[in-house]
Scaffold this motif. Structure first.
Motif, short mmCIF file in Angstrom:
data_model
loop_
_atom_site.label_atom_id
_atom_site.label_comp_id
_atom_site.label_asym_id
_atom_site.label_seq_id
_atom_site.Cartn_x
_atom_site.Cartn_y
_atom_site.Cartn_z
N ASP A 92 -2.08 -0.14 -10.40
CA ASP A 92 -3.07 -0.63 -9.45
C ASP A 92 -2.97 -2.15 -9.37
OD1 ASP A 92 -5.93 -1.84 -8.97
OD2 ASP A 92 -6.02 0.19 -8.15
N LEU A 101 -0.69 3.84 -13.09
CA LEU A 101 -0.92 5.10 -12.39
C LEU A 101 0.07 6.15 -12.86
CD1 LEU A 101 -1.47 3.65 -8.80
CD2 LEU A 101 -3.18 4.23 -10.54
N ASP A 117 0.87 -1.18 0.00
CA ASP A 117 0.00 0.00 0.00
C ASP A 117 0.90 1.22 0.00
OD1 ASP A 117 -2.03 1.79 0.14
OD2 ASP A 117 -2.91 1.03 2.00
N ARG A 125 -5.04 -4.42 -8.33
CA ARG A 125 -6.24 -5.20 -8.66
C ARG A 125 -6.53 -5.21 -10.15
NH1 ARG A 125 -10.34 -7.38 -5.97
NH2 ARG A 125 -9.63 -6.49 -4.00
N THR A 126 -6.30 -4.07 -10.80
CA THR A 126 -6.70 -3.94 -12.21
C THR A 126 -5.52 -3.91 -13.17
OG1 THR A 126 -6.67 -1.52 -12.18
CG2 THR A 126 -8.70 -2.62 -11.45
N ARG A 178 -5.15 6.44 -1.79
CA ARG A 178 -6.06 5.75 -2.71
C ARG A 178 -6.30 4.33 -2.18
NH1 ARG A 178 -4.23 2.20 -6.34
NH2 ARG A 178 -5.81 2.80 -7.84
N GLU A 185 -0.70 -1.24 -4.54
CA GLU A 185 -0.03 -0.84 -5.78
C GLU A 185 1.15 -1.77 -6.06
OE1 GLU A 185 -2.45 2.02 -4.16
OE2 GLU A 185 -0.46 1.69 -3.25
#
Length: 240
Positions: A55, A62, A29, A57-58, A34, A38
């Motif tokens: 990111d 960034l 993190d 998760r996706t 946010r 990351e």
């Protein structure tokens, strides 16, 4: 996390950045402002960004730096209280970058491991057999191991580092120079910061294993530790 891609717990691919194989990867993190985690990586391809933050998760990027040479080393961690969240630096990118990828100061003296060593929540630099405190005008030596040696040639990593004794500061294990024993170095500094033992954080426990694979990276918990940090999560522990 596997280089530029992520695999779900059922074995299916989740995403890929397309940035290819790299020489360092950090998951944590790093941007507390946010939600979620990351991933910070560096690339060894001249056609890909030298460094990037995505990111977890996706896989959405960034920020990223310009393309260039083989960027062989890179580190992410909150080493300076003068900037919120983690800082990022690498071999082929000038300066110390903040959570937006903007240069905010000089590059630290090493690009290797990290360790929570003294009494404040900022992390220290761990390289070869020494520990340094980052400062905008220069690093301060906190420890030089005597009669011990690092591993893996130029990567110069410890045998192991982590919160193995349980007060959230991390211990460093080095082999003696004659390979006859292991020595455990623990912080002598008092602290008023109270955090549950990091080994109860699932990600951190896995990270103790990942530092001995995947180009030897230091362990990161699933929550941020740094200046101005929120109260850390308390682990759910059940006894039979």
């Amino acid at each position: 996390m596997f280089g530029a891609m992520a695999v779900d717990d059922d074995g299916r691919g989740m995403w890929t950045t397309g940035y290819g194989h790299g020489d360092a990867l950090h998951v944590g993190d790093f941007v507390p402002a946010r939600p979620g985690l990351e991933v910070y990586g560096v690339s060894e391809s001249s056609s890909q960004p030298n460094a990037w933050l995505a990111d977890a998760r996706t896989g959405s990027t960034l920020w990223r730096t310009a393309s260039g040479d083989d960027n062989g080393r890179g580190v992410a961690g909150d080493i300076w209280a003068g900037s919120p969240g983690a800082e990022f630096w690498s071999s082929r990118v000038d300066g110390l970058l903040n959570t937006s990828g903007t240069a905010i100061g000089r590059k630290p003296s090493s690009i290797n491991f990290l360790v929570w060593w003294d009494g404040d929540p900022s992390r220290e630099l761990l390289d070869q057999t020494r520990i340094d405190k980052y400062g905008p005008n220069g690093d301060t030596r906190l420890l030089t191991g005597s009669g011990v040696a690092s591993n893996n040639g130029t990567k110069a990593t410890p045998s192991l580092s982590g919160d193995i004794l349980g007060d959230w500061r991390e211990e460093v294990i080095w082999r003696t120079s004659d390979n006859s024993a292991l020595r455990i170095y623990a912080s002598p500094h008092p602290t008023e910061l109270r955090i549950p033992t990091l080994m109860h954080d699932t990600q951190y426990r896995v990270a103790i294993a990942w530092q001995n694979t995947a180009y030897n990276q230091p362990p990161h918990p699933s929550f941020p530790i740094g200046d101005g940090m929120a109260p850390p999560p308390w682990p759910d522990i059940y006894y039979p």
